[in-house]
Design a protein around this motif. Structure first.
Motif, PDB file in Angstrom:
ATOM      1  N   PRO A 240       0.867   6.365  -2.582  1.00  0.00           N
ATOM      2  CA  PRO A 240       1.992   5.730  -1.897  1.00  0.00           C
ATOM      3  C   PRO A 240       2.937   6.762  -1.297  1.00  0.00           C
ATOM      4  O   PRO A 240       2.911   7.945  -1.628  1.00  0.00           O
ATOM      5  CB  PRO A 240       2.680   4.978  -3.032  1.00  0.00           C
ATOM      6  CG  PRO A 240       2.488   5.910  -4.209  1.00  0.00           C
ATOM      7  CD  PRO A 240       1.112   6.512  -4.026  1.00  0.00           C
TER       8      PRO A 240
ATOM      9  N   ARG B  35       0.836  -1.198   0.000  1.00  0.00           N
ATOM     10  CA  ARG B  35       0.000   0.000   0.000  1.00  0.00           C
ATOM     11  C   ARG B  35       0.869   1.247   0.000  1.00  0.00           C
ATOM     12  O   ARG B  35       0.466   2.290  -0.516  1.00  0.00           O
ATOM     13  CB  ARG B  35      -0.934   0.004   1.220  1.00  0.00           C
ATOM     14  CG  ARG B  35      -2.208  -0.785   1.034  1.00  0.00           C
ATOM     15  CD  ARG B  35      -3.236  -0.423   2.081  1.00  0.00           C
ATOM     16  NE  ARG B  35      -2.818  -0.778   3.430  1.00  0.00           N
ATOM     17  CZ  ARG B  35      -3.135  -1.927   4.032  1.00  0.00           C
ATOM     18  NH1 ARG B  35      -3.881  -2.818   3.394  1.00  0.00           N
ATOM     19  NH2 ARG B  35      -2.725  -2.190   5.251  1.00  0.00           N
ATOM     20  N   GLN B  36       2.049   1.137   0.593  1.00  0.00           N
ATOM     21  CA  GLN B  36       2.945   2.289   0.707  1.00  0.00           C
ATOM     22  C   GLN B  36       3.915   2.416  -0.457  1.00  0.00           C
ATOM     23  O   GLN B  36       4.514   3.471  -0.651  1.00  0.00           O
ATOM     24  CB  GLN B  36       3.759   2.184   2.010  1.00  0.00           C
ATOM     25  CG  GLN B  36       2.936   2.116   3.272  1.00  0.00           C
ATOM     26  CD  GLN B  36       2.116   3.360   3.502  1.00  0.00           C
ATOM     27  OE1 GLN B  36       2.485   4.453   3.073  1.00  0.00           O
ATOM     28  NE2 GLN B  36       0.983   3.215   4.162  1.00  0.00           N
TER      29      GLN B  36
ATOM     30  N   GLN C  44      -2.707   5.106  -5.934  1.00  0.00           N
ATOM     31  CA  GLN C  44      -2.437   4.272  -4.766  1.00  0.00           C
ATOM     32  C   GLN C  44      -2.116   5.128  -3.544  1.00  0.00           C
ATOM     33  O   GLN C  44      -2.152   4.647  -2.416  1.00  0.00           O
ATOM     34  CB  GLN C  44      -1.277   3.332  -5.087  1.00  0.00           C
ATOM     35  CG  GLN C  44      -1.034   2.240  -4.080  1.00  0.00           C
ATOM     36  CD  GLN C  44       0.056   1.279  -4.544  1.00  0.00           C
ATOM     37  OE1 GLN C  44       0.164   0.981  -5.737  1.00  0.00           O
ATOM     38  NE2 GLN C  44       0.873   0.817  -3.618  1.00  0.00           N
TER      39      GLN C  44
END
Length: 265
Positions: free
Chosen positions: A161, A76-77, A159
């Motif tokens: 990120p 996710r990051q 996303q």
């Protein structure tokens, strides 16, 4: 943001990474240079566990990437941009960008591809950022190669990120289009404070866009500095006359499409 200490990786008898030490700060745009087989792709893949390092320490966005028990949390990051776009051709441009949200929604919503209005608006903003807002409803296979790569950037941005890893993102593009893609990626990093680690072969783009340049040769770190240090002697260390004997073919077999769509793990 990224801390690497004595990172090592081998495939069978091939030692691909040999004790890499490196620290990268939040919001930095770092370009990694090196010959094919120098270890560049493996280095990036270790950061998101598409490849698992054999030893050392690796902290990415506050997560131990060497021993991440929750790979979904790590990914996710950390977003990834691949050389060959990895878009889904039959989907619309907007839906391709929305796949960047899959790791942040529930399992049921992920399976059914149900996205909130906020996610849709975020995806549209990401397309606007890369100059493709007008293509949101077009089938992705109707786009040029450069436009597809910009969809890949928008998907990574969707996303949200802390880190973007870009593995040869302009290798298959003509010079004019490649510079445009690099500019969009660089601008997004600057404006959103995202750390970018970008593998390139083009020294001129490294000089133009990088805050820092890292040089790898035969799996070793041979340069870490700014563009002003890329003199002929340094370039000779990064691109030695003898061809590298390292082999990253195993890394190239990783399941890229699933990860690009937020489904890897």
């Amino acid at each position: 943001m990224i801390r690497v200490s004595q990172l090592s990786k081998h495939y069978g008898g091939n030692q691909v990474l040999r004790g890499i030490d490196l620290q990268i700060g939040a919001g930095e745009f770092v370009v990694v240079l090196g010959q094919s087989g120098a270890g560049k792709s493996t280095f990036l893949r270790c950061m998101n566990r598409l490849a698992r390092a054999d030893g050392g320490e690796l902290q990415v966005a506050g997560i131990d990437a060497l021993d991440a028990r929750d790979e979904r949390a790590l990914r996710r990051q950390v977003a990834m941009i691949f050389q060959h776009h990895n878009v889904v051709p039959r989907l619309s441009v907007l839906k391709n960008v929305l796949t960047g949200r899959l790791a942040s929604v529930s399992t049921l919503a992920s399976v059914l591809q149900l996205f909130s209005q906020a996610d849709v608006e975020l995806a549209r903003q990401c397309l606007l950022r890369v100059g493709l807002a007008h293509k949101a409803d077009a089938r992705t296979d109707s786009l040029s190669g450069g436009q597809m790569q910009r969809v890949g950037i928008a998907r990574a941005l969707a996303q949200q990120p802390k880190v973007i890893l870009a593995d040869e993102p302009v290798a298959s593009l003509d010079p004019k289009t490649a510079r445009l893609v690099m500019q969009y990626l660089h601008d997004a990093s600057r404006e959103l404070g995202i750390t970018v680690v970008c593998n390139l072969h083009q020294v001129e783009f490294a000089r133009e866009f990088a805050d820092r340049i890292v040089g790898l040769a035969h799996g070793r770190l041979v340069y870490d500095g700014d563009a002003s240090g890329l003199d002929e002697a340094t370039l000779q260390r990064i691109y030695p006359d003898a061809e590298s004997t390292e082999d990253e073919s195993a890394a190239a077999c990783a399941p890229q499409l699933h990860y690009a769509n937020g489904l890897g793990g």
